[in-house]
Design a protein around this motif. Structure first.
Motif, PDB file in Angstrom:
ATOM      1  N   GLY A  34       0.775  -1.166   0.031  1.00 39.92           N
ATOM      2  CA  GLY A  34      -0.178  -0.107   0.094  1.00 39.92           C
ATOM      3  C   GLY A  34       0.969   1.277   0.058  1.00 39.92           C
ATOM      4  O   GLY A  34       1.669   1.383  -1.022  1.00 39.92           O
ATOM      5  N   GLY A  35       0.744   2.029   1.125  1.00 45.05           N
ATOM      6  CA  GLY A  35       1.627   3.514   1.042  1.00 45.05           C
ATOM      7  C   GLY A  35       2.640   3.202   2.299  1.00 45.05           C
ATOM      8  O   GLY A  35       2.763   3.950   3.026  1.00 45.05           O
ATOM      9  N   ASN A  37       6.084   3.272   4.448  1.00 38.93           N
ATOM     10  CA  ASN A  37       7.320   3.930   4.329  1.00 38.93           C
ATOM     11  C   ASN A  37       8.343   3.019   4.306  1.00 38.93           C
ATOM     12  O   ASN A  37       8.336   1.943   4.267  1.00 38.93           O
ATOM     13  CB  ASN A  37       7.305   4.936   5.780  1.00 38.93           C
ATOM     14  N   HIS A  63       1.902  -0.999  -5.015  1.00 39.10           N
ATOM     15  CA  HIS A  63       0.593  -0.186  -5.368  1.00 39.10           C
ATOM     16  C   HIS A  63       1.029   0.657  -6.324  1.00 39.10           C
ATOM     17  O   HIS A  63       1.859   1.486  -6.407  1.00 39.10           O
ATOM     18  CB  HIS A  63       0.237   0.471  -4.218  1.00 39.10           C
ATOM     19  N   VAL A  65      -0.075   3.297  -7.337  1.00 43.74           N
ATOM     20  CA  VAL A  65       0.068   4.880  -6.766  1.00 43.74           C
ATOM     21  C   VAL A  65       0.988   5.174  -5.751  1.00 43.74           C
ATOM     22  O   VAL A  65       1.528   6.187  -5.703  1.00 43.74           O
ATOM     23  CB  VAL A  65      -1.603   5.517  -6.861  1.00 43.74           C
ATOM     24  N   TYR A  66       0.574   4.357  -4.678  1.00 46.23           N
ATOM     25  CA  TYR A  66       1.239   4.804  -3.354  1.00 46.23           C
ATOM     26  C   TYR A  66       2.700   4.148  -3.186  1.00 46.23           C
ATOM     27  O   TYR A  66       3.231   4.439  -2.106  1.00 46.23           O
ATOM     28  CB  TYR A  66       0.194   4.261  -2.043  1.00 46.23           C
ATOM     29  N   ALA A  67       2.826   3.029  -3.846  1.00 45.83           N
ATOM     30  CA  ALA A  67       4.070   2.515  -3.673  1.00 45.83           C
ATOM     31  C   ALA A  67       4.831   2.228  -4.914  1.00 45.83           C
ATOM     32  O   ALA A  67       4.658   0.999  -5.182  1.00 45.83           O
ATOM     33  CB  ALA A  67       4.093   1.179  -2.799  1.00 45.83           C
ATOM     34  N   THR A  68       4.962   3.134  -6.051  1.00 48.02           N
ATOM     35  CA  THR A  68       5.322   2.694  -7.209  1.00 48.02           C
ATOM     36  C   THR A  68       6.673   1.951  -7.408  1.00 48.02           C
ATOM     37  O   THR A  68       7.588   1.769  -6.308  1.00 48.02           O
ATOM     38  CB  THR A  68       5.820   4.012  -8.017  1.00 48.02           C
ATOM     39  N   LYS A  71       9.894   3.687  -6.415  1.00 50.28           N
ATOM     40  CA  LYS A  71      10.186   4.000  -4.839  1.00 50.28           C
ATOM     41  C   LYS A  71      10.637   2.717  -4.033  1.00 50.28           C
ATOM     42  O   LYS A  71      11.377   2.899  -3.438  1.00 50.28           O
ATOM     43  CB  LYS A  71       8.991   4.632  -4.305  1.00 50.28           C
ATOM     44  N   SER A 102      -5.775  -4.447   2.689  1.00 53.73           N
ATOM     45  CA  SER A 102      -5.853  -4.334   1.348  1.00 53.73           C
ATOM     46  C   SER A 102      -7.201  -4.929   0.847  1.00 53.73           C
ATOM     47  O   SER A 102      -7.631  -5.883   1.311  1.00 53.73           O
ATOM     48  CB  SER A 102      -4.849  -4.837   0.554  1.00 53.73           C
TER      49      SER A 102
END
Length: 155
Positions: A34-35, A37, A63, A65-68, A71, A102
């Protein structure tokens, strides 16, 4: 609301119905991000390396959008990342879907894919999910911590 119950038709959306490809399992565990850190990503990688050390084939799906991919690739070095694969194919080719929380876990459940809830990478968040009565905790599932315990296996 005093609405006549017979006026409604309840059914599962098509994306929740079992796929014809559900029998072809190529991956033991797919982790759906998901997102998270950077610190959480490192803990996830450690857990997945432990699974890999037990002989399982593991992969991470960032994800969109949130965890490309870009990244995640900066932090995750030793686990393969899934890319350019339709989400439905991703789910049905896996024996187990792992996530902290999720909608993918729900989709996996309805496609006959095992559900694993990550209670390791963010224990406070897992406690909060229990407090909030997260729906997947009431469906058949495994906890990542139980799978990683010495001597446990899901094969």
């Amino acid at each position: 609301l005093k609405a006549e119950k017979h006026q409604f038709i309840v059914e599962l959306p098509e994306m929740m119905l079992k796929s014809e490809d559900a029998g072809n399992k190529m991956i033991d565990f797919t982790y759906y991000l998901g997102g998270e850190n950077e610190e959480t990503l490192k803990r996830i990688e450690k857990s997945l390396l432990d699974l890999k050390g037990k002989g399982y084939k593991v992969i991470i799906r960032p994800h969109p959008v949130y965890a490309t991919y870009k990244k995640v690739k900066k932090v995750i070095k030793e686990i393969e990342l899934e890319e350019n694969l339709d989400i439905d194919r991703s789910i049905v080719r896996s024996r187990y879907a792992i996530a902290r929380f999720s909608t993918v876990l729900n989709r996996a459940y309805y496609n006959g894919v095992g559900v694993v809830i990550d209670d390791i990478s963010s224990p406070d968040e897992y406690s909060k999910l229990r407090e909030l009565q997260y729906i997947m905790l009431f469906k058949e599932h495994l906890l990542l911590s139980d799978i990683l315990k010495e001597g446990n296996s899901v094969k």
